[in-house]
Motif scaffolding. Structure first.
Motif, mmCIF file in Angstrom:
data_model
loop_
_atom_site.group_PDB
_atom_site.id
_atom_site.type_symbol
_atom_site.label_atom_id
_atom_site.label_comp_id
_atom_site.label_asym_id
_atom_site.label_seq_id
_atom_site.Cartn_x
_atom_site.Cartn_y
_atom_site.Cartn_z
ATOM 1 N N LEU A 293 0.837 -1.187 0.000
ATOM 2 C CA LEU A 293 0.000 0.000 0.000
ATOM 3 C C LEU A 293 0.877 1.244 0.000
ATOM 4 C CD1 LEU A 293 0.107 1.143 3.176
ATOM 5 C CD2 LEU A 293 -1.517 -0.686 3.506
ATOM 6 N N VAL A 294 0.252 2.372 -0.255
ATOM 7 C CA VAL A 294 0.951 3.656 -0.232
ATOM 8 C C VAL A 294 0.393 4.457 0.923
ATOM 9 C CG1 VAL A 294 1.436 5.790 -1.468
ATOM 10 C CG2 VAL A 294 1.344 3.623 -2.717
ATOM 11 N N LEU A 295 1.286 4.886 1.805
ATOM 12 C CA LEU A 295 0.898 5.666 2.972
ATOM 13 C C LEU A 295 1.333 7.105 2.734
ATOM 14 C CD1 LEU A 295 -0.323 5.212 5.827
ATOM 15 C CD2 LEU A 295 2.003 5.131 6.658
ATOM 16 N N SER A 296 0.380 8.011 2.766
ATOM 17 C CA SER A 296 0.649 9.433 2.616
ATOM 18 C C SER A 296 0.267 10.094 3.927
ATOM 19 C CB SER A 296 -0.184 9.996 1.462
ATOM 20 O OG SER A 296 -0.082 11.400 1.424
ATOM 21 N N ALA A 297 1.225 10.762 4.546
ATOM 22 C CA ALA A 297 0.962 11.331 5.864
ATOM 23 C C ALA A 297 1.568 12.722 5.991
ATOM 24 C CB ALA A 297 1.533 10.425 6.948
ATOM 25 N N ARG A 298 0.860 13.559 6.712
ATOM 26 C CA ARG A 298 1.398 14.851 7.148
ATOM 27 C C ARG A 298 1.317 14.809 8.662
ATOM 28 N NH1 ARG A 298 2.780 19.940 5.908
ATOM 29 N NH2 ARG A 298 2.144 21.601 7.298
ATOM 30 N N ALA A 299 2.488 14.752 9.277
ATOM 31 C CA ALA A 299 2.540 14.610 10.731
ATOM 32 C C ALA A 299 3.887 15.104 11.223
ATOM 33 C CB ALA A 299 2.333 13.150 11.124
ATOM 34 N N VAL B 244 7.286 18.874 11.273
ATOM 35 C CA VAL B 244 6.182 18.402 10.441
ATOM 36 C C VAL B 244 6.722 18.077 9.061
ATOM 37 C CG1 VAL B 244 3.982 19.044 9.390
ATOM 38 C CG2 VAL B 244 4.484 19.729 11.733
ATOM 39 N N ARG B 245 6.352 16.905 8.560
ATOM 40 C CA ARG B 245 6.779 16.465 7.240
ATOM 41 C C ARG B 245 5.582 15.924 6.480
ATOM 42 N NH1 ARG B 245 12.508 14.233 7.027
ATOM 43 N NH2 ARG B 245 13.412 14.714 9.037
#
Length: 185
Positions: free
Chosen positions: A98-104, A120-121
């Motif tokens: 899967l592809v995980l896209s995160a802003r955290a 934050v990235r």
């Protein structure tokens, strides 16, 4: 959004649906009655009277209040196309990942002299099938959102920050202050 990782996993599986969900309150209620094999069980699930369920099924009631509408949609999504959902999960867990896209906010624990300041990235990272399987299995077994976040952080640490464990050995990653998480299959 109270469960960003768990909800992201659910949305990813819902993206595999081949038919649209029932739209009207009547169609949703009919679907739930059929799935739960009766109006009594449906009423208990939704927290309404059996007579209310019957009125929606007959079309006497058409516009549920917001809370009931949201519960109906959630319960329909949970039960909609279980074979399609399982096929998508199995494919992600065995071949595609899967592809995980995160802003955290990501912080690090590492050897002395390295930077561990959290910042934050925005990260978009493909996770291999074994990480997808860990996330989906934990979700199905009732893992808490914190446990899912920990698994996601371990996957991102291994694949993004440690480049599939070819560098930065021993680097620990903290995954906090989550702004958004999207999961793609």
């Amino acid at each position: 959004m109270t469960d960003p990782v768990g909800d992201g996993l659910d949305r990813a599986l819902e993206g595999a649906f081949t038919r649209p969900l029932p739209k009207s309150a009547q169609a949703q209620m009919k679907y739930l009655v059929k799935q739960l094999k009766g109006t009594r069980a449906t009423a208990r699930l939704l927290g309404v009277s059996q007579r209310t369920v019957e009125r929606y099924v007959k079309g006497g009631l058409k516009r549920p209040r917001r809370e009931l509408r949201e519960r109906m949609e959630r319960e329909v999504k949970k039960r909609w196309q279980p074979k399609v959902r399982e096929r998508a999960r199995r494919k992600a867990s065995t071949t595609d990942g899967l592809v995980l896209s995160a802003r955290a906010r990501f912080g690090f624990t590492a050897a002395a002299g390295t930077t561990d300041d959290a910042r934050v990235r925005d990260i978009i990272q493909a996770l291999p099938p074994d990480w997808a399987d860990r996330l989906f299995t934990a979700r199905e077994q009732g893992a808490t959102e914190q446990q899912l976040q920990r698994i996601a952080a371990e996957g991102l640490a291994e694949m993004y920050f440690r480049a599939n464990n070819t560098r930065a050995h021993g680097l620990g990653v903290e995954f906090t202050d989550i702004d958004r998480v999207d999961v793609g299959l």
